[in-house]
Design an enzyme around this catalytic site. Structure first.
Site, PDB file in Angstrom:
ATOM      1  N   GLU A  96       0.838  -1.212   0.000  1.00  0.00           N
ATOM      2  CA  GLU A  96       0.000   0.000   0.000  1.00  0.00           C
ATOM      3  C   GLU A  96       0.870   1.257   0.000  1.00  0.00           C
ATOM      4  OE1 GLU A  96      -3.972  -1.375   2.194  1.00  0.00           O
ATOM      5  OE2 GLU A  96      -2.410  -0.930   3.645  1.00  0.00           O
TER       6      GLU A  96
ATOM      7  N   CYS B  62     -11.150   0.961   6.387  1.00  0.00           N
ATOM      8  CA  CYS B  62     -10.653   2.297   6.704  1.00  0.00           C
ATOM      9  C   CYS B  62     -11.255   3.379   5.807  1.00  0.00           C
ATOM     10  CB  CYS B  62      -9.138   2.327   6.608  1.00  0.00           C
ATOM     11  SG  CYS B  62      -8.477   1.589   5.098  1.00  0.00           S
TER      12      CYS B  62
HETATM   13  O1  FUB Z   1      -3.614   0.371   8.906  1.00  0.00           O
HETATM   14  C1  FUB Z   1      -4.809   1.141   8.963  1.00  0.00           C
HETATM   15  C2  FUB Z   1      -5.340   1.370   7.582  1.00  0.00           C
HETATM   16  O2  FUB Z   1      -5.633   0.128   6.959  1.00  0.00           O
HETATM   17  C3  FUB Z   1      -4.370   2.022   6.623  1.00  0.00           C
HETATM   18  O3  FUB Z   1      -4.347   3.407   6.685  1.00  0.00           O
HETATM   19  C4  FUB Z   1      -4.843   1.526   5.318  1.00  0.00           C
HETATM   20  O4  FUB Z   1      -3.909   1.670   4.296  1.00  0.00           O
HETATM   21  C5  FUB Z   1      -5.160   0.088   5.622  1.00  0.00           C
HETATM   22  O5  FUB Z   1      -4.018  -0.690   5.589  1.00  0.00           O
HETATM   23 ZN    ZN Z   2      -8.433   3.254   3.470  1.00  0.00          ZN
END
Ligand code: FUB
Ligand code: ZN
Length: 650
Positions: free
Chosen positions: A323, A415
């Site tokens: 990510e 999220c």
């Molecule tokens: O780790 C918390 C949230 O979940 C992150 O900001 C997103 O990228 C997802 O991995």
């Molecule tokens: Zn998100």
């Protein structure tokens, strides 16, 4: 996005709306180029582009999200702490944060409308959270039940401070927007524990996922309690100092922005949301306390993110694996991760940079991300969402949970959806700011802006269909004793301006006397007609963005367009289309306020072509086709099929 009409009634305010601050309310003003207006000073017109989105958010996204907090297990997880639910923990360790983001959104929504529609949910949830919270303020439903002996033991992955940050932000929003002292007290109990544990005199430590830094600064702003700020500062100072606080990980220190001290970290790297939330917190710390090295690092970070690592839609983060940001110019359109949360985080950070550093480039970035990447993440009915936001969906795309072909109602890692809710509920706060002698308008949308006291009385009424067209009419109703500074967007080439009926200029942007990207009109101005030419245009990427070399994207004003199979039901495949170089681009009004663009293209069916051909550098000429492009934000709302933003040139 096309915002479908919704029928759910929004309760009307019983009381006059509270005057309150928005999500960012700096205390120290000496370092600010400009100050936010109170959120309550700006009202978006519910019929305008941004106002419709806020209404959809209130009527559809928020109620939907509240329901999903139950169905996804996020609220039941908290009931495990109180003993009311006996099942296993469901979802990711940070699922509590979904609840907090929804609460934050409700805080802004109540501030905006005075609605009482969420009061029952607020009261029930407060009761649950108060009972779940330990006596010393600790609250994390996963650790409390499943790892009670491991409090603060896994800073790298456990997200305890991340969740605390979102709880604190919810508390601030509910205090500001809804006057809920009970929620503020809940958030403060948690924050006080964070201070006692990690603040000055406490143990060293910071979270694997930045977020609590910006939250602590905002809580300091809300309460004036210095230790919140000092704790945020300490976390910023310690990060990346090789203190082995997060420890080694298979994803490497960059992932956690722990590879170098913040002041020396000049490139946007690692997990994109983590990087951008950290940058928001660092900018907040700079704003309150100074330290030019922090601002210099933030400027470098911002340039790295926006000049080398941003998609044309304003999205960020190109790697699915972690990510994360990719290398400079690594921006594949089909494998774009482009997480919704990263685009939201960029809006939040760029706004803080706008306050601290000034310059229309920050507002340009906010507008780009908001109207494209963020807007695309929500369906027309406001009840399903994209997590990743690719710029090219291939035929027969093999779906992954975070990279579906269609928006889905929720995610196991949820999220993004409630993050959209909290941003959209507070959108009005991003429209305008003030300096000592000017009211500055950054984003255009139909709205009423109350003139800040130090600049006179009354309101500035903004009438516009923007971004459907580029005409913006601003009228002062009252007495504006300061000047009016209007952002001339970076995309605008030709601009016409008339002040109090007198045409001032018909000029290219470069010819206008702009102050940091703003056209400053003198005190006493009563009526401004700003007319930004908004032709359909092609946009090419930096030559090093190999993934789209030889291709262009279509834009009109700030809006990025895409070609979707749904508009070409009888073929050709959008996989095979190319745009005729120099061909006419025609703006075609339709049912939606945002027009379509039609273009001349060619297509040669390539489905059966060999993967590699010897000697043929240029693809065979294809048959002429008429291409229809729609705003990227609207894709995926009709029949499933391929979509592309970047069109190879014929
Ligand atoms: O780790 C918390 C949230 O979940 C992150 O900001 C997103 O990228 C997802 O991995
Ligand atoms: Zn998100």
């Amino acid at each position: 996005m096309t915002h479908a009409a919704t029928t759910a009634p929004t309760a009307r305010p019983a009381q006059p709306l509270r005057a309150h601050a928005g999500p960012v309310a700096p205390r120290a003003t000496e370092r600010l180029v400009q100050r936010p207006l109170p959120a309550s000073a700006v009202r978006l017109d519910p019929a305008g582009h941004l106002g419709r989105w806020q209404r959809l958010n209130a009527d559809a996204t928020l109620p939907h999200s509240i329901g999903m907090l139950e169905d996804s297990g996020a609220l039941p997880n908290l009931r495990r702490v109180t003993g009311e639910h006996g099942g296993p923990f469901v979802g990711y360790q940070f699922a509590d944060s979904d609840v907090y983001k929804v609460l934050e959104a409700i805080g802004w929504e109540i501030g905006r409308t005075g609605t009482d529609a969420f009061d029952g949910f607020l009261d029930r949830t407060l009761d649950l959270l108060e009972r779940a919270q330990d006596a010393d303020g600790y609250l994390n439903s996963f650790v409390q039940v499943d790892r009670p002996a491991e409090r603060w033991a896994d800073l790298r992955w456990a997200h305890e401070l991340y969740c605390a940050g979102h709880l604190i932000q919810a508390a601030v929003a509910l205090h500001r927007g809804a006057g809920r002292a009970d929620y503020l007290a809940l958030g403060r109990r948690c924050a006080d524990l964070v201070v006692a544990t990690f603040g000055p005199g406490g143990r060293a430590g910071y979270c694997g996922h930045p977020e609590v830094e910006t939250a602590l600064v905002e809580l300091y702003r809300e309460t004036g309690h210095e230790p919140y700020l000092a704790t945020a500062r300490r976390m910023v100072d310690e990060r990346g100092q090789d203190l082995a606080l997060l420890g080694p990980d298979r994803l490497g220190a960059h992932y956690f922005q722990d590879h170098a001290p913040v002041r020396e970290s000049l490139e946007a790297t690692g997990h994109a949301v983590r990087q951008l939330y950290l940058d928001a917190g660092v900018t907040d710390v700079f704003t309150e306390q100074g330290d030019d090295a922090l601002l210099a690092a933030m400027r470098a970070q911002w340039d790295s993110a926006h000049h080398q690592k941003m998609y044309v839609t304003g999205a960020m983060g190109s790697r699915h694996f972690d990510e994360s940001f990719g290398d400079a110019y690594e921006l594949p359109p089909d494998r774009a991760y482009a997480e919704t949360c990263a685009a939201i985080a960029d809006v939040q950070w760029s706004y803080r940079m706008l306050l601290a550093d000034g310059g229309s480039r920050y507002a340009d970035a906010i507008e780009r991300a908001l109207l494209n990447a963020v807007a695309a993440s929500v369906s027309a009915d406001g009840r399903s969402f994209f997590y990743s936001n690719p710029l090219h969906l291939r035929e027969g795309h093999r779906e992954e949970e975070n990279a579906p072909s269609r928006r889905t109602p929720w995610y196991s890692c949820a999220c993004c959806p409630p993050n959209i809710a909290r941003l959209v509920a507070s959108l009005h706060a991003y429209l305008a700011t003030a300096t000592d002698d000017a009211l500055r308008v950054h984003l255009y949308g139909a709205a009423t802006i109350a003139v800040p006291e130090h600049l006179g009385t009354g309101t500035v009424r903004v009438d516009t269909a923007y971004p459907a067209d580029g005409r913006v009419l601003l009228e002062v109703d009252g007495d504006l004793t300061g000047s009016l500074a209007l952002r001339v967007p970076g995309w605008a080439d030709r601009v016409r301006v008339a002040v109090d009926g007198t045409p001032l200029a018909a000029a290219t942007r470069a010819e206008l006397p702009l102050d940091d990207g703003y056209l400053v009109l003198p005190a006493g101005t009563r009526r401004v007609e700003l007319d930004l030419d908004m032709p359909a245009t092609t946009v090419a990427a930096h030559p090093r963005v190999d993934a789209v070399r030889g291709s262009v994207a279509l834009m009109r004003g700030p809006v990025v367009y895409c070609v979707e199979q749904a508009d070409h039901p009888d073929g050709p495949s959008v996989e095979d289309v190319r745009l005729r170089a120099g061909g006419a681009l025609t703006v075609v009004p339709g049912d939606d306020p945002l027009p379509r663009i039609t273009a001349e293209g060619v297509a040669a069916d390539a489905a059966d072509a060999p993967l590699y051909r010897t000697g043929a550098a240029v693809p065979a000429a294809g048959a002429p086709v008429r291409l229809t492009a729609i705003p990227y934000a609207q894709w995926g709302n009709r029949a499933p099929g391929a979509m592309r933003v970047w069109l190879p040139l014929a």
